[in-house]
Write a protein that holds these residues in place. Structure first.
Motif, PDB file in Angstrom:
ATOM      1  N   ALA A  99       5.154   5.316   2.319  1.00 22.67           N
ATOM      2  CA  ALA A  99       4.026   6.259   2.265  1.00 22.67           C
ATOM      3  C   ALA A  99       2.808   5.579   1.641  1.00 22.67           C
ATOM      4  O   ALA A  99       1.684   5.716   2.133  1.00 22.67           O
ATOM      5  N   ALA A 100       3.039   4.811   0.593  1.00 22.18           N
ATOM      6  CA  ALA A 100       1.939   4.086  -0.050  1.00 22.18           C
ATOM      7  C   ALA A 100       1.305   3.105   0.932  1.00 22.18           C
ATOM      8  O   ALA A 100       0.086   2.927   0.954  1.00 22.18           O
ATOM      9  N   GLY A 101       2.144   2.478   1.770  1.00 20.97           N
ATOM     10  CA  GLY A 101       1.662   1.509   2.742  1.00 20.97           C
ATOM     11  C   GLY A 101       0.793   2.114   3.822  1.00 20.97           C
ATOM     12  O   GLY A 101      -0.011   1.415   4.448  1.00 20.97           O
ATOM     13  N   VAL A 102       0.943   3.418   4.072  1.00 20.99           N
ATOM     14  CA  VAL A 102       0.088   4.104   5.050  1.00 20.99           C
ATOM     15  C   VAL A 102      -1.362   4.092   4.565  1.00 20.99           C
ATOM     16  O   VAL A 102      -2.301   3.980   5.353  1.00 20.99           O
ATOM     17  N   ILE A 103      -1.532   4.181   3.250  1.00 17.10           N
ATOM     18  CA  ILE A 103      -2.879   4.187   2.666  1.00 17.10           C
ATOM     19  C   ILE A 103      -3.451   2.766   2.652  1.00 17.10           C
ATOM     20  O   ILE A 103      -4.573   2.538   3.092  1.00 17.10           O
ATOM     21  N   HIS A 104      -2.645   1.818   2.178  1.00 13.96           N
ATOM     22  CA  HIS A 104      -3.084   0.409   2.154  1.00 13.96           C
ATOM     23  C   HIS A 104      -1.848  -0.474   1.976  1.00 13.96           C
ATOM     24  O   HIS A 104      -0.962  -0.152   1.179  1.00 13.96           O
ATOM     25  N   SER A 105      -1.814  -1.580   2.685  1.00 14.32           N
ATOM     26  CA  SER A 105      -0.650  -2.477   2.607  1.00 14.32           C
ATOM     27  C   SER A 105      -0.429  -2.999   1.187  1.00 14.32           C
ATOM     28  O   SER A 105       0.709  -3.238   0.776  1.00 14.32           O
ATOM     29  N   ASP A 106      -1.518  -3.155   0.408  1.00 11.45           N
ATOM     30  CA  ASP A 106      -1.379  -3.606  -0.980  1.00 11.45           C
ATOM     31  C   ASP A 106      -0.601  -2.599  -1.815  1.00 11.45           C
ATOM     32  O   ASP A 106       0.122  -2.980  -2.747  1.00 11.45           O
ATOM     33  N   PHE A 107      -0.766  -1.310  -1.508  1.00  8.51           N
ATOM     34  CA  PHE A 107      -0.066  -0.268  -2.254  1.00  8.51           C
ATOM     35  C   PHE A 107       1.448  -0.412  -2.074  1.00  8.51           C
ATOM     36  O   PHE A 107       2.217  -0.189  -3.014  1.00  8.51           O
ATOM     37  N   GLU A 108       1.858  -0.753  -0.862  1.00  7.99           N
ATOM     38  CA  GLU A 108       3.291  -0.925  -0.594  1.00  7.99           C
ATOM     39  C   GLU A 108       3.796  -2.234  -1.198  1.00  7.99           C
ATOM     40  O   GLU A 108       4.864  -2.276  -1.808  1.00  7.99           O
TER      41      GLU A 108
END
Length: 362
Positions: A303-312
């Motif tokens: 889910a975090a990666g949907v916002i930005h790959s860095d988040f994932e």
């Protein structure tokens, strides 16, 4: 993360009118003759979700950004499309690229609008399209099997999984049944999807009715429902009228005058969203309230990666509040004070309506 729904159907069933209303544009020419749509038209639409409005109100968000679905208007198929009739294979190829199919079925009488099959019969129309899609899949598999058999002889790992799936799919298709009925282990389901068979895609049947039948349906729509399929009732004529009105007050007043509480398109969008097995999570703050989309079964880092790959990539944890708790506690601070904010880790399965703040470090 983009999710595409392809709008298909016979010519003159109201596909392009529906698409125009759906995207509130006139990008697809709606005309009373087959194949007026020569290239697939693409439009993105926001998914109606009253929860987002409520969250934005509580947080005093300056901007509201709904999650979106992409709709592709594909030219009308005709009997014999799998053999290249009409604009045939060109458009069958477009259908392979979508995640789900919205099949518009004509359920209204109108002597001014010709029907390519001569008379109104929604079950026959459905059968025509389904047959063409099955024939297209059958041809695709028969072409690919010889090459796969060669790989099988050298024990290619992927071929060992794909070959039995293709054989089972072929058996079903030859019996006039869709490849979606292939029996396989859950871990092989993804491999089946990789075969890109049209008849494995989920389908929503949209019954296009006359204005007077928009609230209750008619004998045509009852026949479609008897098939036990997922359906949505829409009057493309009404939707076109609503999309031309400027204010929300005008739209609401017009719908109420017809005995309707919401547009048929809102139902189509929601059903399309459910059809794709999706769920919604939210990120809420003073600058914006935003809805995001993930597939059911996704974990917090995805889910975090949907916002930005860095988040994932740098995921640490997800500060999580359920929608119900956020509303009951009148916002984030209230939820924190009531002990309703949770810290969830990498294995947390995202729940529909979660309000997230992701902690990450890269």
């Amino acid at each position: 993360m983009g999710f595409k729904c392809g709008i298909v159907g016979l010519p003159n069933v109201g596909k392009s009118t529906l698409f125009n209303a759906l995207t509130a544009t006139a990008a697809a020419e709606a005309a009373n003759y087959p194949f007026c749509t020569i290239e697939p038209n693409i439009g993105r639409v926001g998914v109606p979700d009253p929860r987002l409005q409520e969250l934005a109100r509580l947080a005093g968000s300056a901007k509201i950004i709904p999650t979106q679905l992409e709709f592709v208007d594909i030219a009308g198929l005709v009997r014999g499309a799998s053999r290249g009739e009409g604009l045939g294979n060109q458009f069958l190829g477009h259908i392979r690229e979508v995640d789900a199919i919205v099949h518009v079925v004509r359920c209204f009488e109108n002597s001014d609008i010709t029907h390519v099959e001569g008379e109104i019969d929604p079950l026959r129309d459905i059968e025509v399209i389904e047959t063409e899609l099955m024939l297209a899949d059958l041809e695709s598999l028969e072409k690919r099997l010889p090459a796969l058999e060669k790989k099988l002889r050298i024990k290619d790992p992927q071929a060992l999984i794909q070959f039995p799936l293709m054989e089972r799919a072929l058996e079903l298709l030859k019996a006039g049944k869709p490849a979606s009925l292939v029996q396989c282990a859950p871990e092989d389901r993804e491999e089946l999807q990789r075969l890109q068979l049209i008849t494995t895609k989920p389908i929503l049947y949209v019954c296009n009715v006359a204005e007077e039948d928009a609230a209750t349906g008619n004998h045509f729509t009852e026949k479609v429902k008897e098939k036990g399929v997922r359906t949505a009732l829409v009057s493309a004529a009404i939707e076109a009228e609503v999309s031309s009105l400027e204010s929300e007050e005008e739209k609401t007043e017009f719908l109420q005058s017809l005995g309707l509480h919401e547009t048929g398109l809102a139902r189509v969008i929601r059903e399309g969203y459910a059809l794709l097995n999706l769920l919604t999570f939210f990120t809420i703050g003073p600058k914006e309230a935003r809805a995001w989309t993930v597939e059911k079964g996704s974990k917090a880092p995805q889910a975090a990666g949907v916002i930005h790959s860095d988040f994932e990539r740098g995921f640490i944890c997800a500060e999580t509040i359920s929608y119900a708790d956020y509303v009951a506690c009148q916002g984030e601070q209230g939820a924190k004070a009531a002990g309703k904010l949770r810290l969830e880790g990498r294995d947390y399965l995202v729940q529909d309506g979660d309000v997230f703040h992701f902690r990450f470090n890269v």
